[in-house]
Scaffold this motif. Sequence first.
Motif, PDB file in Angstrom:
ATOM      1  N   CYS A  10      10.460   2.694  -8.585  1.00 47.22           N
ATOM      2  CA  CYS A  10      10.152   4.091  -8.256  1.00 47.22           C
ATOM      3  C   CYS A  10      10.974   5.052  -9.108  1.00 47.22           C
ATOM      4  O   CYS A  10      10.461   6.078  -9.579  1.00 47.22           O
ATOM      5  CB  CYS A  10      10.403   4.351  -6.775  1.00 47.22           C
ATOM      6  N   GLN A  11      12.242   4.737  -9.305  1.00 43.89           N
ATOM      7  CA  GLN A  11      13.083   5.599 -10.130  1.00 43.89           C
ATOM      8  C   GLN A  11      12.517   5.718 -11.540  1.00 43.89           C
ATOM      9  O   GLN A  11      12.434   6.817 -12.112  1.00 43.89           O
ATOM     10  CB  GLN A  11      14.515   5.054 -10.179  1.00 43.89           C
ATOM     11  N   PHE A  12      12.114   4.603 -12.117  1.00 46.20           N
ATOM     12  CA  PHE A  12      11.631   4.650 -13.494  1.00 46.20           C
ATOM     13  C   PHE A  12      10.229   5.248 -13.589  1.00 46.20           C
ATOM     14  O   PHE A  12       9.871   5.816 -14.628  1.00 46.20           O
ATOM     15  CB  PHE A  12      11.715   3.265 -14.136  1.00 46.20           C
ATOM     16  N   THR A  13       9.466   5.156 -12.537  1.00 47.27           N
ATOM     17  CA  THR A  13       8.180   5.853 -12.519  1.00 47.27           C
ATOM     18  C   THR A  13       8.406   7.360 -12.557  1.00 47.27           C
ATOM     19  O   THR A  13       7.721   8.091 -13.288  1.00 47.27           O
ATOM     20  CB  THR A  13       7.381   5.458 -11.269  1.00 47.27           C
ATOM     21  N   SER A  14       9.374   7.837 -11.801  1.00 43.66           N
ATOM     22  CA  SER A  14       9.713   9.257 -11.809  1.00 43.66           C
ATOM     23  C   SER A  14      10.225   9.697 -13.179  1.00 43.66           C
ATOM     24  O   SER A  14       9.864  10.770 -13.687  1.00 43.66           O
ATOM     25  CB  SER A  14      10.768   9.539 -10.735  1.00 43.66           C
ATOM     26  N   ILE A  15      11.061   8.869 -13.795  1.00 43.86           N
ATOM     27  CA  ILE A  15      11.588   9.177 -15.130  1.00 43.86           C
ATOM     28  C   ILE A  15      10.449   9.234 -16.143  1.00 43.86           C
ATOM     29  O   ILE A  15      10.393  10.135 -16.995  1.00 43.86           O
ATOM     30  CB  ILE A  15      12.632   8.122 -15.536  1.00 43.86           C
ATOM     31  N   LEU A  16       9.523   8.302 -16.049  1.00 43.95           N
ATOM     32  CA  LEU A  16       8.378   8.265 -16.952  1.00 43.95           C
ATOM     33  C   LEU A  16       7.563   9.554 -16.845  1.00 43.95           C
ATOM     34  O   LEU A  16       7.174  10.153 -17.859  1.00 43.95           O
ATOM     35  CB  LEU A  16       7.519   7.049 -16.611  1.00 43.95           C
ATOM     36  N   ARG A  17       7.310  10.005 -15.629  1.00 46.66           N
ATOM     37  CA  ARG A  17       6.583  11.258 -15.427  1.00 46.66           C
ATOM     38  C   ARG A  17       7.342  12.432 -16.047  1.00 46.66           C
ATOM     39  O   ARG A  17       6.754  13.329 -16.663  1.00 46.66           O
ATOM     40  CB  ARG A  17       6.390  11.484 -13.933  1.00 46.66           C
ATOM     41  N   HIS A  18       8.661  12.424 -15.890  1.00 50.53           N
ATOM     42  CA  HIS A  18       9.506  13.486 -16.435  1.00 50.53           C
ATOM     43  C   HIS A  18       9.387  13.547 -17.957  1.00 50.53           C
ATOM     44  O   HIS A  18       9.293  14.635 -18.543  1.00 50.53           O
ATOM     45  CB  HIS A  18      10.952  13.239 -16.009  1.00 50.53           C
ATOM     46  N   TYR A  19       9.374  12.399 -18.611  1.00 54.21           N
ATOM     47  CA  TYR A  19       9.261  12.372 -20.067  1.00 54.21           C
ATOM     48  C   TYR A  19       7.895  12.888 -20.510  1.00 54.21           C
ATOM     49  O   TYR A  19       7.792  13.659 -21.471  1.00 54.21           O
ATOM     50  CB  TYR A  19       9.483  10.958 -20.596  1.00 54.21           C
TER      51      TYR A  19
ATOM     52  N   GLY B 252       0.816  -1.213   0.000  1.00 58.16           N
ATOM     53  CA  GLY B 252       0.000   0.000   0.000  1.00 58.16           C
ATOM     54  C   GLY B 252       0.844   1.255   0.000  1.00 58.16           C
ATOM     55  O   GLY B 252       0.554   2.220  -0.722  1.00 58.16           O
ATOM     56  N   THR B 253       1.903   1.256   0.804  1.00 56.61           N
ATOM     57  CA  THR B 253       2.805   2.412   0.851  1.00 56.61           C
ATOM     58  C   THR B 253       3.488   2.618  -0.492  1.00 56.61           C
ATOM     59  O   THR B 253       3.607   3.754  -0.979  1.00 56.61           O
ATOM     60  CB  THR B 253       3.860   2.212   1.952  1.00 56.61           C
ATOM     61  N   LEU B 254       3.932   1.520  -1.099  1.00 55.31           N
ATOM     62  CA  LEU B 254       4.592   1.616  -2.399  1.00 55.31           C
ATOM     63  C   LEU B 254       3.620   2.125  -3.457  1.00 55.31           C
ATOM     64  O   LEU B 254       3.985   2.965  -4.294  1.00 55.31           O
ATOM     65  CB  LEU B 254       5.158   0.253  -2.801  1.00 55.31           C
ATOM     66  N   ALA B 255       2.386   1.653  -3.426  1.00 57.14           N
ATOM     67  CA  ALA B 255       1.393   2.103  -4.404  1.00 57.14           C
ATOM     68  C   ALA B 255       1.169   3.608  -4.293  1.00 57.14           C
ATOM     69  O   ALA B 255       1.116   4.321  -5.304  1.00 57.14           O
ATOM     70  CB  ALA B 255       0.082   1.350  -4.203  1.00 57.14           C
ATOM     71  N   ARG B 256       1.048   4.098  -3.072  1.00 57.99           N
ATOM     72  CA  ARG B 256       0.849   5.540  -2.882  1.00 57.99           C
ATOM     73  C   ARG B 256       2.076   6.328  -3.331  1.00 57.99           C
ATOM     74  O   ARG B 256       1.953   7.428  -3.882  1.00 57.99           O
ATOM     75  CB  ARG B 256       0.529   5.828  -1.417  1.00 57.99           C
ATOM     76  N   ARG B 257       3.241   5.765  -3.116  1.00 56.96           N
ATOM     77  CA  ARG B 257       4.457   6.453  -3.547  1.00 56.96           C
ATOM     78  C   ARG B 257       4.514   6.559  -5.071  1.00 56.96           C
ATOM     79  O   ARG B 257       4.876   7.609  -5.620  1.00 56.96           O
ATOM     80  CB  ARG B 257       5.687   5.706  -3.024  1.00 56.96           C
ATOM     81  N   LEU B 258       4.146   5.485  -5.762  1.00 51.81           N
ATOM     82  CA  LEU B 258       4.136   5.527  -7.223  1.00 51.81           C
ATOM     83  C   LEU B 258       3.142   6.573  -7.730  1.00 51.81           C
ATOM     84  O   LEU B 258       3.432   7.313  -8.680  1.00 51.81           O
ATOM     85  CB  LEU B 258       3.785   4.152  -7.792  1.00 51.81           C
ATOM     86  N   LEU B 259       1.981   6.640  -7.105  1.00 51.63           N
ATOM     87  CA  LEU B 259       0.990   7.636  -7.513  1.00 51.63           C
ATOM     88  C   LEU B 259       1.489   9.049  -7.235  1.00 51.63           C
ATOM     89  O   LEU B 259       1.261   9.963  -8.035  1.00 51.63           O
ATOM     90  CB  LEU B 259      -0.335   7.383  -6.798  1.00 51.63           C
ATOM     91  N   ASP B 260       2.180   9.241  -6.119  1.00 48.76           N
ATOM     92  CA  ASP B 260       2.756  10.555  -5.826  1.00 48.76           C
ATOM     93  C   ASP B 260       3.789  10.940  -6.880  1.00 48.76           C
ATOM     94  O   ASP B 260       3.836  12.093  -7.333  1.00 48.76           O
ATOM     95  CB  ASP B 260       3.406  10.555  -4.443  1.00 48.76           C
ATOM     96  N   LEU B 261       4.620   9.978  -7.272  1.00 48.79           N
ATOM     97  CA  LEU B 261       5.645  10.259  -8.282  1.00 48.79           C
ATOM     98  C   LEU B 261       5.016  10.623  -9.624  1.00 48.79           C
ATOM     99  O   LEU B 261       5.564  11.437 -10.378  1.00 48.79           O
ATOM    100  CB  LEU B 261       6.566   9.048  -8.444  1.00 48.79           C
ATOM    101  N   MET B 262       3.861  10.027  -9.920  1.00 49.06           N
ATOM    102  CA  MET B 262       3.157  10.331 -11.164  1.00 49.06           C
ATOM    103  C   MET B 262       2.196  11.506 -11.011  1.00 49.06           C
ATOM    104  O   MET B 262       1.545  11.911 -11.976  1.00 49.06           O
ATOM    105  CB  MET B 262       2.380   9.098 -11.639  1.00 49.06           C
ATOM    106  N   ARG B 263       2.099  12.042  -9.788  1.00 46.11           N
ATOM    107  CA  ARG B 263       1.179  13.143  -9.466  1.00 46.11           C
ATOM    108  C   ARG B 263      -0.265  12.768  -9.818  1.00 46.11           C
ATOM    109  O   ARG B 263      -0.986  13.510 -10.490  1.00 46.11           O
ATOM    110  CB  ARG B 263       1.604  14.437 -10.161  1.00 46.11           C
TER     111      ARG B 263
END
Length: 397
Positions: free
Chosen positions: A215-224, A25-36
């Motif tokens: 998480c790193q690649f989720t952040s990169i994906l959002r950046h692109y 659950g914590t990881l899921a919320r973190r991924l959503l935060d990274l994707m805003r």
Amino acid sequence: MGQPLLLERVERHLEEIYGEYADRGTLARRLLDLMRLEPDIAPAAHGVNHWSQRDALVITYGDSLLRAGEKPLHTLKRFLDDYTEGLLSGVHILPFYPWSSDDGFAVLDYSSVNEALGEWRDINAIASDYDLMADLVINHCSGRSLWFQNFLRDEEPGRGYFFTASPADDLSAVVRPRTSPLLRAVDTALGEQHVWCTFGHDQVDLDFRNPEVLCQFTSILRHYLDNGVRVIRLDAIAFLWKELGSTCLNLPQTHEVVRLLRTLVEHARADALLITETNIPNRENLSYFGNANEAHCVYNFSLPPLLVNTLVTGDCSHLKNWMMSMPPAQGGTCYFNFIASHDGIGLRPAEGLLSEEELQALIHTMQVFGGHVSYRALEDGRDKPYEINIALFDALR
């Protein structure tokens, strides 16, 4: 009962990937935060087609076109504006990030544009007028990257980011596209380790068993996406997940990572597309459509070798039979037809479609025309042709 909201969907993906991971659950919320993304977003529209036969893309390196006193990406934009009006809907710019080898596919820094090519505003300018495809080089990164140097020092970010194995492990079943040794010995702060290198020793495979890598690649994906990239090409995605004793190709966790990325992408930008680069036999390639819930597009990898074979032999029977056997794409998905790429002509996608004798004849003809052949190692130690490295112009002499 309605469809689950976004947070629940992401948690289900993570359960399939990581099993009974305590902090799912914590990881899921973190991924959503990274994707805003908000956790209670309703499901994205399903089965919507964002591409048609009218779309056409050109593939290019960032520095294929040069003009004195001008950054190559600016030159590329000028060329597209001046010469392709009404002809192209988009452009695939091969890795435009800082890199150390393999013409961009050993990435040093995913967040930057190679200064020799230009900067993010040049990428933004192209994306404002054309559908931009960019590579998410997700399976591996440069052995000279900060991540890998930190891995060697056992520091963050990088600690635990790379897949390791032992030379004593049974790796005979592993399917690879190269003949170089799979493992590379490195000295680390924790002693000697052997890192996994599917492609080459400067391209070290990442370990997605570590959620920090995801998480790193989720952040990169959002950046692109923030910088105008509409089409995300998942480079070498079929090799992503490794399990000792398996082929380490097309594993269930790999498919689930693609499903997760699709869920995130389609909520972040409704018309964004994932395309999987899976240079493998036809049936395996098609599996990346999933149930219309993985890739929006798959490269039609069997088309180039069958088309070239047709043109050099004058016999279209194999091409026709293959086309007639292909299932129609489901709603919201499509085949990405291409006749050439930066890699040349893949031969694995012709396996089972051309006989061994026909493949050898095609290879010989291409070599006569000046082509080169790259090989992959088989389980029994033999080398087998993997790609014909030749420009389409030369292949059709």
